[in-house]
Design a protein around this motif. Sequence first.
Motif, PDB file in Angstrom:
ATOM      1  N   ALA A   1       0.824  -1.205   0.000  1.00 53.82           N
ATOM      2  CA  ALA A   1       0.000   0.000   0.000  1.00 53.82           C
ATOM      3  C   ALA A   1       0.860   1.257   0.000  1.00 53.82           C
ATOM      4  CB  ALA A   1      -0.929  -0.012   1.223  1.00 53.82           C
ATOM      5  N   VAL A   2       1.902   1.285   0.819  1.00 55.46           N
ATOM      6  CA  VAL A   2       2.784   2.457   0.880  1.00 55.46           C
ATOM      7  C   VAL A   2       3.525   2.631  -0.441  1.00 55.46           C
ATOM      8  CG1 VAL A   2       4.807   3.450   2.014  1.00 55.46           C
ATOM      9  CG2 VAL A   2       3.050   2.313   3.376  1.00 55.46           C
ATOM     10  N   ALA A   3       3.986   1.527  -1.013  1.00 58.63           N
ATOM     11  CA  ALA A   3       4.698   1.604  -2.289  1.00 58.63           C
ATOM     12  C   ALA A   3       3.787   2.130  -3.395  1.00 58.63           C
ATOM     13  CB  ALA A   3       5.239   0.223  -2.661  1.00 58.63           C
ATOM     14  N   ALA A   4       2.529   1.647  -3.424  1.00 62.80           N
ATOM     15  CA  ALA A   4       1.585   2.114  -4.441  1.00 62.80           C
ATOM     16  C   ALA A   4       1.265   3.587  -4.256  1.00 62.80           C
ATOM     17  CB  ALA A   4       0.308   1.280  -4.385  1.00 62.80           C
ATOM     18  N   PHE A   5       1.095   4.018  -3.018  1.00 57.51           N
ATOM     19  CA  PHE A   5       0.799   5.415  -2.743  1.00 57.51           C
ATOM     20  C   PHE A   5       1.967   6.315  -3.130  1.00 57.51           C
ATOM     21  CE2 PHE A   5       0.314   9.074   0.222  1.00 57.51           C
ATOM     22  CZ  PHE A   5      -0.895   9.545  -0.277  1.00 57.51           C
ATOM     23  N   ALA A   6       3.190   5.864  -2.859  1.00 56.36           N
ATOM     24  CA  ALA A   6       4.377   6.639  -3.217  1.00 56.36           C
ATOM     25  C   ALA A   6       4.528   6.759  -4.730  1.00 56.36           C
ATOM     26  CB  ALA A   6       5.622   5.995  -2.618  1.00 56.36           C
ATOM     27  N   SER A   7       4.083   5.735  -5.451  1.00 56.92           N
ATOM     28  CA  SER A   7       4.162   5.777  -6.917  1.00 56.92           C
ATOM     29  C   SER A   7       3.119   6.715  -7.510  1.00 56.92           C
ATOM     30  CB  SER A   7       3.970   4.364  -7.487  1.00 56.92           C
ATOM     31  OG  SER A   7       4.975   3.490  -7.025  1.00 56.92           O
ATOM     32  N   ILE A   8       1.934   6.778  -6.855  1.00 54.62           N
ATOM     33  CA  ILE A   8       0.864   7.633  -7.363  1.00 54.62           C
ATOM     34  C   ILE A   8       1.111   9.094  -7.014  1.00 54.62           C
ATOM     35  CG2 ILE A   8      -1.612   8.143  -7.157  1.00 54.62           C
ATOM     36  CD1 ILE A   8      -2.050   5.147  -6.658  1.00 54.62           C
ATOM     37  N   ASP A   9       1.565   9.342  -5.798  1.00 56.26           N
ATOM     38  CA  ASP A   9       1.769  10.708  -5.312  1.00 56.26           C
ATOM     39  C   ASP A   9       3.260  10.953  -5.078  1.00 56.26           C
ATOM     40  OD1 ASP A   9       1.649  13.197  -4.229  1.00 56.26           O
ATOM     41  OD2 ASP A   9       0.540  12.634  -2.422  1.00 56.26           O
ATOM     42  N   PRO A  10       3.962  11.610  -5.998  1.00 53.78           N
ATOM     43  CA  PRO A  10       5.399  11.836  -5.850  1.00 53.78           C
ATOM     44  C   PRO A  10       5.761  12.585  -4.567  1.00 53.78           C
ATOM     45  CG  PRO A  10       4.683  12.339  -8.080  1.00 53.78           C
ATOM     46  CD  PRO A  10       3.453  12.130  -7.270  1.00 53.78           C
ATOM     47  N   ALA A  11       4.839  13.404  -4.059  1.00 57.30           N
ATOM     48  CA  ALA A  11       5.133  14.170  -2.853  1.00 57.30           C
ATOM     49  C   ALA A  11       5.271  13.275  -1.624  1.00 57.30           C
ATOM     50  CB  ALA A  11       4.039  15.203  -2.607  1.00 57.30           C
ATOM     51  N   SER A  12       4.769  12.049  -1.716  1.00 54.06           N
ATOM     52  CA  SER A  12       4.818  11.140  -0.570  1.00 54.06           C
ATOM     53  C   SER A  12       5.911  10.087  -0.721  1.00 54.06           C
ATOM     54  CB  SER A  12       3.458  10.447  -0.398  1.00 54.06           C
ATOM     55  OG  SER A  12       3.151   9.664  -1.536  1.00 54.06           O
ATOM     56  N   GLU A  13       6.855  10.331  -1.627  1.00 52.17           N
ATOM     57  CA  GLU A  13       7.921   9.350  -1.841  1.00 52.17           C
ATOM     58  C   GLU A  13       8.741   9.115  -0.579  1.00 52.17           C
ATOM     59  OE1 GLU A  13      10.315  10.432  -5.134  1.00 52.17           O
ATOM     60  OE2 GLU A  13       8.803   9.902  -6.642  1.00 52.17           O
ATOM     61  N   SER A  14       8.794  10.100   0.305  1.00 55.05           N
ATOM     62  CA  SER A  14       9.583   9.958   1.526  1.00 55.05           C
ATOM     63  C   SER A  14       9.025   8.872   2.449  1.00 55.05           C
ATOM     64  CB  SER A  14       9.634  11.296   2.278  1.00 55.05           C
ATOM     65  OG  SER A  14       8.323  11.724   2.616  1.00 55.05           O
ATOM     66  N   LEU A  15       7.725   8.536   2.279  1.00 55.71           N
ATOM     67  CA  LEU A  15       7.156   7.459   3.090  1.00 55.71           C
ATOM     68  C   LEU A  15       7.843   6.130   2.797  1.00 55.71           C
ATOM     69  CD1 LEU A  15       3.333   8.264   2.796  1.00 55.71           C
ATOM     70  CD2 LEU A  15       4.814   8.652   4.780  1.00 55.71           C
ATOM     71  N   CYS A  16       8.269   5.991   1.566  1.00 51.81           N
ATOM     72  CA  CYS A  16       8.939   4.755   1.147  1.00 51.81           C
ATOM     73  C   CYS A  16      10.435   4.930   1.407  1.00 51.81           C
ATOM     74  CB  CYS A  16       8.656   4.488  -0.331  1.00 51.81           C
ATOM     75  SG  CYS A  16       9.006   2.809  -0.869  1.00 51.81           S
ATOM     76  N   PHE A  17      10.830   4.808   2.687  1.00 47.99           N
ATOM     77  CA  PHE A  17      12.187   5.176   3.068  1.00 47.99           C
ATOM     78  C   PHE A  17      13.227   4.203   2.541  1.00 47.99           C
ATOM     79  CE2 PHE A  17      10.353   2.728   6.575  1.00 47.99           C
ATOM     80  CZ  PHE A  17      11.277   1.719   6.747  1.00 47.99           C
ATOM     81  N   TYR A  18      12.790   3.042   2.059  1.00 51.65           N
ATOM     82  CA  TYR A  18      13.748   2.086   1.501  1.00 51.65           C
ATOM     83  C   TYR A  18      13.712   2.110  -0.023  1.00 51.65           C
ATOM     84  CZ  TYR A  18      16.889  -1.830   2.384  1.00 51.65           C
ATOM     85  OH  TYR A  18      17.990  -2.625   2.497  1.00 51.65           O
TER      86      TYR A  18
END
Length: 318
Positions: free
Chosen positions: A216-233
């Motif tokens: 879910a976090v990976a998909a969200f980071a892919s959809i919203d570039p502003a949230s890429e920091s959530l995917c810290f790895y």
Amino acid sequence: MSISAALPTFVITLREGVEAALVVGIVLACLKKAQQSQLNSWVYAGVGAGIGASALVGLLFSWIIPVISNANPEYAPVIKPLMEGIFSAIAIVMLSWMLIWMTQQAKHLKADIEGTLTNTLQHNQAAGWGVFSLIFIAVLREGFETVIFIAANFQQGLFPALGAVFGLVGAVLIGVMLFKWGVKFNIRRFFQVMGVLLLLIVAGLVVSALKHFDAAVAAFASIDPASESLCFYREQFVRNPSCILGPRVWDTSQILPDNRFPGIILKALFGYRQNLFLVQAIAYVVFLVTIGSVYFRSLGWGQKMSATVQKTASSQQD
């Protein structure tokens, strides 16, 4: 969908069903002893209503989940794994709590039910509804846990349903053998074995829940570039397909793939994954150590082990 999808639902339904069957058997025995067998129909009505209500909850989940998942097509890749993760977390809490609670209450289960039933029978006009409510709640509670587990894995279709049906049939047969045919059965040992198996199944659900949240976090980071920091790895994501689970602990896809026998059985029952990541491995061990220790202490294994050690030590001194 393979037959392995039926195994977890079979195990959980069998165990939860036997718990409900014990309550039903104790109530029927108490009614017979109190010469109130005319209330047996209320017991059977409570069983039927509890099973029906559990099935209704399952149908409700099967309708709600696709509706929510398709409510916003753009975020569908996020919503589905997120819901799987949330339902998995709920199932982990409920099944763990029920496992420990039932083990702790097992010694007093018969006395508690007899006391409740005695108080109910004292109110003659409401005795039938009291018996019905006691059975209905017991059956619905066990059925709801099974429904939550199925929802946690989004397991729909023939095989999970068959697993639940066969588990229910097995629970009924055990209840009949115990209370109708008088078959000698070590019910305590049954719950101990099934409890250990359920503990491992729920530990596997911890691994699955973390994988869902990672997706879910990976998909969200892919959809919203502003949230890429959530995917810290994310920097290692291409080389190591994990977003929040850390480095990969192992890759056994060439040795024991989880989509073929026997790996698929291990995956269905114990949460085995051919790709396991650090956070999953730590969570798996922490869950087994914490919940497992509480469970085994509730069985009195710690006291038995201590007594055995003391006895061995004293014999050596002699």
